[in-house]
Motif scaffolding. Structure first.
Motif, PDB file in Angstrom:
ATOM      1  N   GLU A 225       0.823  -1.206   0.000  1.00 23.22           N
ATOM      2  CA  GLU A 225       0.000   0.000   0.000  1.00 23.22           C
ATOM      3  C   GLU A 225       0.855   1.254   0.000  1.00 23.22           C
ATOM      4  N   ARG A 226       1.986   1.223   0.682  1.00 22.90           N
ATOM      5  CA  ARG A 226       2.881   2.387   0.740  1.00 22.90           C
ATOM      6  C   ARG A 226       3.774   2.507  -0.479  1.00 22.90           C
ATOM      7  N   SER A 227       4.283   1.367  -0.966  1.00 23.96           N
ATOM      8  CA  SER A 227       5.318   1.410  -2.007  1.00 23.96           C
ATOM      9  C   SER A 227       4.796   1.123  -3.408  1.00 23.96           C
ATOM     10  N   GLY A 228       3.651   0.458  -3.497  1.00 22.76           N
ATOM     11  CA  GLY A 228       3.149   0.031  -4.804  1.00 22.76           C
ATOM     12  C   GLY A 228       3.807  -1.247  -5.300  1.00 22.76           C
ATOM     13  N   VAL A 229       4.687  -1.829  -4.498  1.00 22.91           N
ATOM     14  CA  VAL A 229       5.397  -3.050  -4.887  1.00 22.91           C
ATOM     15  C   VAL A 229       4.690  -4.247  -4.254  1.00 22.91           C
ATOM     16  N   ARG A 230       4.159  -5.110  -5.082  1.00 20.45           N
ATOM     17  CA  ARG A 230       3.473  -6.315  -4.610  1.00 20.45           C
ATOM     18  C   ARG A 230       4.516  -7.380  -4.282  1.00 20.45           C
ATOM     19  N   ALA A 231       4.141  -8.296  -3.412  1.00 17.64           N
ATOM     20  CA  ALA A 231       5.086  -9.320  -2.975  1.00 17.64           C
ATOM     21  C   ALA A 231       4.443 -10.693  -3.019  1.00 17.64           C
ATOM     22  N   ARG A 232       5.316 -11.681  -3.020  1.00 13.84           N
ATOM     23  CA  ARG A 232       4.845 -13.042  -2.833  1.00 13.84           C
ATOM     24  C   ARG A 232       5.832 -13.742  -1.897  1.00 13.84           C
TER      25      ARG A 232
ATOM     26  N   TYR B 101       9.969  -9.413  -4.250  1.00 15.67           N
ATOM     27  CA  TYR B 101       9.427  -8.088  -4.539  1.00 15.67           C
ATOM     28  C   TYR B 101       9.886  -7.724  -5.947  1.00 15.67           C
ATOM     29  N   GLU B 102       8.954  -7.637  -6.878  1.00 16.58           N
ATOM     30  CA  GLU B 102       9.311  -7.369  -8.274  1.00 16.58           C
ATOM     31  C   GLU B 102       8.896  -5.955  -8.676  1.00 16.58           C
ATOM     32  N   GLY B 103       9.732  -5.349  -9.497  1.00 12.94           N
ATOM     33  CA  GLY B 103       9.416  -4.028 -10.029  1.00 12.94           C
ATOM     34  C   GLY B 103       9.743  -2.886  -9.092  1.00 12.94           C
ATOM     35  N   VAL B 104      10.803  -3.010  -8.325  1.00 14.37           N
ATOM     36  CA  VAL B 104      11.217  -1.947  -7.412  1.00 14.37           C
ATOM     37  C   VAL B 104      11.881  -0.847  -8.246  1.00 14.37           C
ATOM     38  N   SER B 105      11.257   0.326  -8.299  1.00 13.09           N
ATOM     39  CA  SER B 105      11.789   1.415  -9.130  1.00 13.09           C
ATOM     40  C   SER B 105      12.615   2.420  -8.328  1.00 13.09           C
ATOM     41  N   ASP B 106      12.468   2.432  -7.024  1.00 13.92           N
ATOM     42  CA  ASP B 106      13.217   3.337  -6.151  1.00 13.92           C
ATOM     43  C   ASP B 106      13.887   2.496  -5.064  1.00 13.92           C
ATOM     44  N   PRO B 107      15.047   1.906  -5.370  1.00 19.06           N
ATOM     45  CA  PRO B 107      15.686   0.998  -4.418  1.00 19.06           C
ATOM     46  C   PRO B 107      15.955   1.606  -3.040  1.00 19.06           C
ATOM     47  N   ASP B 108      16.433   2.849  -2.990  1.00 13.52           N
ATOM     48  CA  ASP B 108      16.729   3.464  -1.694  1.00 13.52           C
ATOM     49  C   ASP B 108      15.455   3.667  -0.882  1.00 13.52           C
ATOM     50  N   GLY B 109      14.430   4.184  -1.532  1.00 14.34           N
ATOM     51  CA  GLY B 109      13.161   4.395  -0.841  1.00 14.34           C
ATOM     52  C   GLY B 109      12.528   3.088  -0.408  1.00 14.34           C
TER      53      GLY B 109
ATOM     54  N   ALA C 298      14.091   0.254   0.215  1.00 15.52           N
ATOM     55  CA  ALA C 298      14.892  -0.313   1.310  1.00 15.52           C
ATOM     56  C   ALA C 298      14.465   0.281   2.652  1.00 15.52           C
ATOM     57  N   ALA C 299      14.250   1.587   2.680  1.00 17.38           N
ATOM     58  CA  ALA C 299      13.824   2.245   3.913  1.00 17.38           C
ATOM     59  C   ALA C 299      12.431   1.774   4.330  1.00 17.38           C
ATOM     60  N   MET C 300      11.508   1.685   3.369  1.00 14.32           N
ATOM     61  CA  MET C 300      10.147   1.240   3.684  1.00 14.32           C
ATOM     62  C   MET C 300      10.124  -0.212   4.150  1.00 14.32           C
ATOM     63  N   LEU C 301      10.939  -1.059   3.520  1.00 13.33           N
ATOM     64  CA  LEU C 301      10.998  -2.466   3.918  1.00 13.33           C
ATOM     65  C   LEU C 301      11.547  -2.595   5.337  1.00 13.33           C
ATOM     66  N   ALA C 302      12.600  -1.854   5.644  1.00 16.08           N
ATOM     67  CA  ALA C 302      13.179  -1.889   6.990  1.00 16.08           C
ATOM     68  C   ALA C 302      12.156  -1.423   8.023  1.00 16.08           C
ATOM     69  N   GLU C 303      11.435  -0.350   7.724  1.00 15.12           N
ATOM     70  CA  GLU C 303      10.407   0.145   8.641  1.00 15.12           C
ATOM     71  C   GLU C 303       9.308  -0.897   8.839  1.00 15.12           C
ATOM     72  N   ALA C 304       8.890  -1.519   7.731  1.00 16.33           N
ATOM     73  CA  ALA C 304       7.814  -2.518   7.808  1.00 16.33           C
ATOM     74  C   ALA C 304       8.239  -3.714   8.646  1.00 16.33           C
ATOM     75  N   ILE C 305       9.457  -4.171   8.460  1.00 14.09           N
ATOM     76  CA  ILE C 305       9.958  -5.310   9.236  1.00 14.09           C
ATOM     77  C   ILE C 305      10.047  -4.941  10.712  1.00 14.09           C
ATOM     78  N   ASN C 306      10.591  -3.777  11.003  1.00 17.66           N
ATOM     79  CA  ASN C 306      10.719  -3.362  12.405  1.00 17.66           C
ATOM     80  C   ASN C 306       9.361  -3.217  13.079  1.00 17.66           C
ATOM     81  N   ALA C 307       8.364  -2.730  12.340  1.00 20.50           N
ATOM     82  CA  ALA C 307       7.027  -2.541  12.894  1.00 20.50           C
ATOM     83  C   ALA C 307       6.244  -3.845  12.992  1.00 20.50           C
ATOM     84  N   SER C 308       6.709  -4.891  12.307  1.00 20.12           N
ATOM     85  CA  SER C 308       5.957  -6.140  12.242  1.00 20.12           C
ATOM     86  C   SER C 308       5.967  -6.942  13.537  1.00 20.12           C
ATOM     87  N   GLY C 309       6.959  -6.694  14.385  1.00 20.90           N
ATOM     88  CA  GLY C 309       7.051  -7.448  15.626  1.00 20.90           C
ATOM     89  C   GLY C 309       7.763  -8.783  15.494  1.00 20.90           C
TER      90      GLY C 309
END
Length: 96
Positions: free
Chosen positions: A34-41, A58-66, A68-79
């Protein structure tokens, strides 16, 4: 900056409590999409293996730096347990 999209492969030993962790992972990936537009399986290693392995794709990542930050935040928030987070390995590829 390259305009080529990247595909990210994140792999790690499957959690011991895989049945309870899978819904948490799916929920995290939904929020990330929802935040990144990148779907996952989610995939798991096939065939006879000594250590069950999960892979997030994660396919079709167009902004790798952005992303990476969103993925790290999501993992940290996941518990997820700290040892599970530390076991994650990321491989990034782009089409030639």
């Amino acid at each position: 900056m390259s305009t080529a999209h990247e595909n990210w492969y994140v792999y790690y030993p499957a959690p011991v409590a895989a049945a309870s962790e899978l819904p948490r992972l799916r929920s995290m990936q939904q929020r990330l999409a929802e935040r990144s537009g990148v779907r996952a399986r989610i995939e798991e290693r096939a065939g006879p293996v000594s250590t069950p392995t999960w892979m997030e794709v994660y396919e079709g990542v167009s902004d790798p730096d952005g992303f990476a930050a969103m993925l790290a935040e999501a993992i940290n928030a996941s518990g997820w347990p700290r040892e599970q987070v530390q076991a994650r390995r990321v491989e990034r590829f782009r089409c030639l």
